[in-house]
Design a protein around this motif. Structure first.
Motif, PDB file in Angstrom:
ATOM      1  N   ALA A  68      -4.215   8.023  -3.449  1.00 51.82           N
ATOM      2  CA  ALA A  68      -4.702   9.426  -4.266  1.00 51.82           C
ATOM      3  C   ALA A  68      -4.164  10.438  -3.330  1.00 51.82           C
ATOM      4  O   ALA A  68      -3.552  11.447  -4.216  1.00 51.82           O
ATOM      5  CB  ALA A  68      -6.248   9.499  -4.028  1.00 51.82           C
ATOM      6  N   LEU A  69      -3.779  10.514  -1.925  1.00 50.18           N
ATOM      7  CA  LEU A  69      -3.245  11.595  -1.469  1.00 50.18           C
ATOM      8  C   LEU A  69      -1.751  11.757  -1.782  1.00 50.18           C
ATOM      9  O   LEU A  69      -1.130  12.816  -2.150  1.00 50.18           O
ATOM     10  CB  LEU A  69      -3.590  11.615   0.184  1.00 50.18           C
ATOM     11  CG  LEU A  69      -2.709  12.547   1.105  1.00 50.18           C
ATOM     12  CD1 LEU A  69      -3.250  14.028   0.643  1.00 50.18           C
ATOM     13  CD2 LEU A  69      -2.830  12.235   2.515  1.00 50.18           C
ATOM     14  N   LEU A  70      -0.861  10.829  -1.882  1.00 51.38           N
ATOM     15  CA  LEU A  70       0.490  10.742  -1.921  1.00 51.38           C
ATOM     16  C   LEU A  70       0.595  11.063  -3.574  1.00 51.38           C
ATOM     17  O   LEU A  70       1.331  11.810  -3.779  1.00 51.38           O
ATOM     18  CB  LEU A  70       1.120   9.380  -1.616  1.00 51.38           C
ATOM     19  CG  LEU A  70       1.531   9.222  -0.339  1.00 51.38           C
ATOM     20  CD1 LEU A  70       1.696   7.851   0.107  1.00 51.38           C
ATOM     21  CD2 LEU A  70       2.857  10.018  -0.244  1.00 51.38           C
ATOM     22  N   GLN A  71      -0.257  10.680  -4.594  1.00 53.46           N
ATOM     23  CA  GLN A  71      -0.184  11.043  -5.855  1.00 53.46           C
ATOM     24  C   GLN A  71      -0.239  12.464  -6.076  1.00 53.46           C
ATOM     25  O   GLN A  71       0.324  13.044  -6.735  1.00 53.46           O
ATOM     26  CB  GLN A  71      -1.308  10.342  -6.560  1.00 53.46           C
ATOM     27  CG  GLN A  71      -0.621   9.067  -7.128  1.00 53.46           C
ATOM     28  CD  GLN A  71      -1.928   8.147  -7.731  1.00 53.46           C
ATOM     29  OE1 GLN A  71      -2.733   8.554  -8.446  1.00 53.46           O
ATOM     30  NE2 GLN A  71      -1.753   6.840  -7.793  1.00 53.46           N
ATOM     31  N   ARG A  72      -1.523  12.949  -5.303  1.00 54.53           N
ATOM     32  CA  ARG A  72      -1.709  14.386  -5.455  1.00 54.53           C
ATOM     33  C   ARG A  72      -0.478  15.324  -5.035  1.00 54.53           C
ATOM     34  O   ARG A  72      -0.013  16.006  -5.449  1.00 54.53           O
ATOM     35  CB  ARG A  72      -3.096  14.707  -4.692  1.00 54.53           C
ATOM     36  CG  ARG A  72      -3.393  16.395  -4.858  1.00 54.53           C
ATOM     37  CD  ARG A  72      -4.589  16.658  -4.049  1.00 54.53           C
ATOM     38  NE  ARG A  72      -4.966  16.239  -2.794  1.00 54.53           N
ATOM     39  CZ  ARG A  72      -4.435  17.121  -1.623  1.00 54.53           C
ATOM     40  NH1 ARG A  72      -3.988  18.429  -2.080  1.00 54.53           N
ATOM     41  NH2 ARG A  72      -4.714  17.068  -0.403  1.00 54.53           N
TER      42      ARG A  72
ATOM     43  N   LEU B  90       0.771  -0.934   0.014  1.00 51.44           N
ATOM     44  CA  LEU B  90       0.148  -0.139  -0.101  1.00 51.44           C
ATOM     45  C   LEU B  90       0.834   1.188  -0.048  1.00 51.44           C
ATOM     46  O   LEU B  90       1.947   1.197   0.470  1.00 51.44           O
ATOM     47  CB  LEU B  90      -0.769   0.087   1.264  1.00 51.44           C
ATOM     48  CG  LEU B  90      -1.945  -1.188   1.238  1.00 51.44           C
ATOM     49  CD1 LEU B  90      -2.824  -0.683   2.513  1.00 51.44           C
ATOM     50  CD2 LEU B  90      -2.638  -1.694   0.018  1.00 51.44           C
ATOM     51  N   PRO B  91       0.364   2.170  -0.563  1.00 50.02           N
ATOM     52  CA  PRO B  91       1.384   3.639  -0.877  1.00 50.02           C
ATOM     53  C   PRO B  91       1.667   4.206   0.517  1.00 50.02           C
ATOM     54  O   PRO B  91       0.787   4.443   1.510  1.00 50.02           O
ATOM     55  CB  PRO B  91       0.456   4.736  -1.499  1.00 50.02           C
ATOM     56  CG  PRO B  91      -0.673   3.646  -2.313  1.00 50.02           C
ATOM     57  CD  PRO B  91      -1.025   2.372  -1.286  1.00 50.02           C
ATOM     58  N   HIS B  92       3.032   4.571   0.591  1.00 56.48           N
ATOM     59  CA  HIS B  92       3.541   5.150   1.896  1.00 56.48           C
ATOM     60  C   HIS B  92       4.570   5.869   1.357  1.00 56.48           C
ATOM     61  O   HIS B  92       5.311   5.406   0.726  1.00 56.48           O
ATOM     62  CB  HIS B  92       3.780   4.250   3.121  1.00 56.48           C
ATOM     63  CG  HIS B  92       4.705   2.950   2.812  1.00 56.48           C
ATOM     64  ND1 HIS B  92       4.238   2.055   2.042  1.00 56.48           N
ATOM     65  CD2 HIS B  92       5.907   2.517   3.065  1.00 56.48           C
ATOM     66  CE1 HIS B  92       5.183   1.051   1.901  1.00 56.48           C
ATOM     67  NE2 HIS B  92       6.210   1.402   2.795  1.00 56.48           N
TER      68      HIS B  92
END
Lengths: 99, 244
Positions: free
Chosen positions: B116-120, B60-62
């Motif tokens: 979504a948050l990290l991409q943004r 998962l994204p971190h």
């Protein structure tokens, strides 16, 4: 296990810390002799009594200063390096040797 | 979601062999292979997660941001970050912004795992073209440097008491508290992030972040410590069910 109080993270097992040498005033690198510089860099006084040392909390890479009695092996006090080093120290670069 | 073979995905758990040996069924989350469940009944796995469950969320994204001006920049991007270090702040989308130091923020995605948050944030961050550059911090990629596990259930503090010197009991280690300490002799970051269910039942939950190169070692240590309390690996589905 022995406990040390990290100024950032609180009391932790001593195994989380590494010793970083005595806190000594740095000689002016442009003005000092090679021998004095090497002594400052490599030699420790190893005093019996209360010493001021650098310690690092490894999981956070946080360097701070501890005061320790080397006779009784007690940790007396720990505090952030910012309590001692309050301003930036600048040195004039030593002129390059001309070959 | 159909089961997939983790080796068919470039993004997969760093310990997928250990998880597969425990019976994990993998599914795709945000383009990566994640252990979703372990084949038994959904209720039984949820009960394990309430007792003592260990999950691997490394896919998962971190990530994060650090450096002078980081918190101001992230706040301008809409994140809510409080003043204290060693505290994690929950964001509107369920993500956690963990303030490891005054100018270092570790971001953990929600268990939806969309990133979504990290991409943004990564898209919004730009180094100013010319000096003087504003102090806005810089990206701190952690996706491939840190393994991300989650330990859930009533017995987690007792399990950690065997391998970690910090008291993680709920009355001493509040929601959002961070311990950067030693776990099974490895440097690790522990963040308490409980999972509240809609019926008001709260399951204690702790994120564990540690060096990826030792992920197999740490997972094995955690499983060994958990065995005494009948702890078992659980999948992402059970973690999501904890909040259902």
């Amino acid at each position: 296990m022995k406990i040390m109080n990290c100024p950032l993270n609180g009391p932790r097992n001593i195994s989380e810390f590494v010793w970083g040498g005595e806190v000594k005033p740095m000689p002016d690198p442009a003005a000092t002799s090679d021998q004095d510089w090497a002594e400052w860099l490599f030699l420790e006084n190893n005093e019996a009594g209360i010493v001021r040392e650098w310690w690092c909390h490894v999981p956070t890479s946080f360097w701070f200063i501890a005061e320790r009695n080397t006779v009784t092996d007690e940790i007396l006090k720990t505090y952030p390096a910012g309590d001692v080093f309050k301003s930036r120290v600048d040195f004039a670069a030593k002129a390059e040797k001309q070959s | 979601m159909n089961a997939i073979a983790p080796a068919s995905h470039l993004r997969r758990s760093f310990i997928y062999r250990l998880l597969a040996a425990s019976g994990a069924e993998f599914g795709e989350v945000n383009g990566g292979a994640v252990a979703l469940h372990y084949g038994g009944s959904r209720e039984a796995e949820l009960a394990t997660a309430r007792r003592l469950g260990l999950a691997d969320l490394s896919v998962l994204p971190h990530g994060g941001f650090k450096g002078k001006g980081t918190v101001e920049w992230l706040t301008a991007q809409g994140l809510a970050i409080g003043p204290d270090s060693n505290v994690a702040y929950k964001q509107a989308g369920g993500e956690w912004a963990a303030r490891l130091a005054p100018t270092e923020i570790f971001l953990l995605d929600s268990l939806a795992g969309t990133g979504a948050l990290l991409q943004r944030l990564n898209a919004a961050w730009q180094w100013a073209a010319a000096a003087p550059r504003p102090a806005q911090g810089y990206p701190m990629p952690r996706q491939d440097s840190h393994a991300w596990f989650m330990a859930t259930g009533a017995f987690v503090p007792e399990m950690f008491a065997k391998i970690c010197g910090v008291d993680l009991r709920r009355e001493h280690f509040a929601e959002g508290a961070i311990a950067q300490t030693s776990v099974a002799k490895m440097s690790a970051i522990i963040i308490r992030a409980d999972r509240p269910a809609k019926d008001g039942r709260v399951t204690p939950a702790y994120h564990v972040l540690a060096d990826i190169a030792s992920a197999e070692y740490l997972w094995t240590c955690l499983m060994d410590a958990a065995a005494e309390f009948d702890g078992k690996p659980v999948g992402l589905r059970a973690l999501r069910d904890l909040e259902a």
